[in-house]
Design a protein around this motif. Structure first.
Motif, PDB file in Angstrom:
ATOM      1  N   VAL A  33      84.615  93.793 157.240  1.00 33.05           N
ATOM      2  CA  VAL A  33      83.949  94.611 158.255  1.00 33.05           C
ATOM      3  C   VAL A  33      82.462  94.268 158.309  1.00 33.05           C
ATOM      4  CG1 VAL A  33      83.270  96.966 158.848  1.00 33.05           C
ATOM      5  CG2 VAL A  33      85.612  96.487 158.127  1.00 33.05           C
TER       6      VAL A  33
ATOM      7  N   ALA B 115      80.814  92.905 161.734  1.00 29.50           N
ATOM      8  CA  ALA B 115      80.010  93.877 162.468  1.00 29.50           C
ATOM      9  C   ALA B 115      78.517  93.699 162.229  1.00 29.50           C
ATOM     10  CB  ALA B 115      80.432  95.297 162.076  1.00 29.50           C
TER      11      ALA B 115
ATOM     12  N   GLU C 116      87.990  92.426 163.795  1.00 27.06           N
ATOM     13  CA  GLU C 116      88.303  93.147 162.572  1.00 27.06           C
ATOM     14  C   GLU C 116      89.787  93.449 162.449  1.00 27.06           C
ATOM     15  OE1 GLU C 116      84.057  95.498 161.911  1.00 27.06           O
ATOM     16  OE2 GLU C 116      85.873  96.594 162.430  1.00 27.06           O
TER      17      GLU C 116
ATOM     18  N   THR D 101      82.277 100.180 160.754  1.00 29.63           N
ATOM     19  CA  THR D 101      81.944  99.287 161.862  1.00 29.63           C
ATOM     20  C   THR D 101      80.742  99.793 162.637  1.00 29.63           C
ATOM     21  OG1 THR D 101      84.265  98.608 162.091  1.00 29.63           O
ATOM     22  CG2 THR D 101      82.829  98.261 163.989  1.00 29.63           C
TER      23      THR D 101
ATOM     24  N   SER E  22      77.338  97.739 162.798  1.00 25.25           N
ATOM     25  CA  SER E  22      76.985  97.266 164.136  1.00 25.25           C
ATOM     26  C   SER E  22      75.578  97.710 164.508  1.00 25.25           C
ATOM     27  CB  SER E  22      77.983  97.792 165.171  1.00 25.25           C
ATOM     28  OG  SER E  22      79.236  97.176 165.032  1.00 25.25           O
TER      29      SER E  22
END
Length: 258
Positions: free
Chosen positions: A80, A84, A126, A159, A163
């Motif tokens: 992840v 991300a 993902e 995420t 992100s």
């Protein structure tokens, strides 16, 4: 009575936002899957680490079950983070440098939809990562426990947190600085985020700080559910939610398109 006439005059205008969003998400996903460096970072490295550390007794692991039962949740968290945060930060940073974001920002596609498309690309990637790593871990003897919905909540919040941080870095630093910084953070969090090395191996004063990192919260939460079969890890979810709010708010406030 005159015959009906057909109007063939052009009617220029943007496509519906939903269609533009799906098209941009598909485009972002194709670009990522064609990028060999990104595939190395997001797919190959977590897979190699999973197989290597499951087969060879290099580092001590904790908890019941086989080595893979400890390692698989941590490497899902690493996957992840690699997609991300690291991958998205580097790709977006260079798109910003070369003026791609500036041109897309001037297109009919709203800027929020562009960032949403990037998030959709991350989620698709993902999903592929989680499926691949899960198949390999199961082949190595992994015995996952816990509630899949809790695992999904951890992955989604993780995420969002990564992100936001990745977009913040890409939207404020130069592309070269983003490249160096994102890779450095990836290595540091791989070593000190509880992915492979248990946090209990660190001194108490250091561990209390490391436990507040998003990678530590994600790997610890996944491990408590998938390895120990625990219930909802509220503390880890709270840490991830906090990082999500801070990261996304900061990215929205300080992101520069050029």
């Amino acid at each position: 009575m005159s015959a009906a006439t057909t109007d063939y005059s052009p009617k220029p205008g943007p496509a519906p936002v939903g269609r533009m969003l799906l098209a941009q998400t598909a485009f972002e996903t194709r670009m990522l899957l064609r990028n060999g460096e990104q595939l190395l970072l997001t797919v190959v490295i977590p897979t190699v680490l999973l197989v290597l550390f499951s087969a060879v007794d290099i580092v001590a692991v904790e908890g019941p079950g086989k080595r893979v039962d400890f390692l698989a949740p941590g490497l899902l968290a690493l996957a992840v983070m690699s997609t991300a945060f690291t991958g998205q930060a580097i790709a977006t940073g260079f798109e910003r440098r070369y003026g791609v974001l500036k041109r897309l920002g001037a297109s009919p596609l709203p800027r929020w939809a562009l960032l949403t498309a990037k998030t959709g690309c991350v989620l698709v990637t993902e999903a592929l990562q989680v499926a691949l790593l899960s198949v390999i871990a199961l082949a190595l003897g992994w015995s996952p426990q816990g509630n899949p919905l809790t695992v999904a909540a951890l992955l989604v919040l993780g995420t969002a947190a990564f992100s936001g941080l990745g977009l913040l870095m890409a939207g404020t630093l130069k592309a070269e600085a983003t490249l160096a910084g994102a890779n450095l953070v990836f290595i540091l969090l791989l070593l000190a985020g509880g992915v492979i090395v248990p946090l209990s191996r660190f001194p108490d004063a250091v561990r209390s700080v490391l436990e507040l990192l998003p990678i530590s919260a994600l790997s610890d939460g996944l491990r408590s559910v998938l390895q120990a079969g625990a219930g909802v890890p509220w503390a880890d979810l709270g840490i991830l939610a906090g990082w999500s709010v801070l990261g996304l708010a900061a990215a929205a406030r300080f992101f520069r398109w050029e």
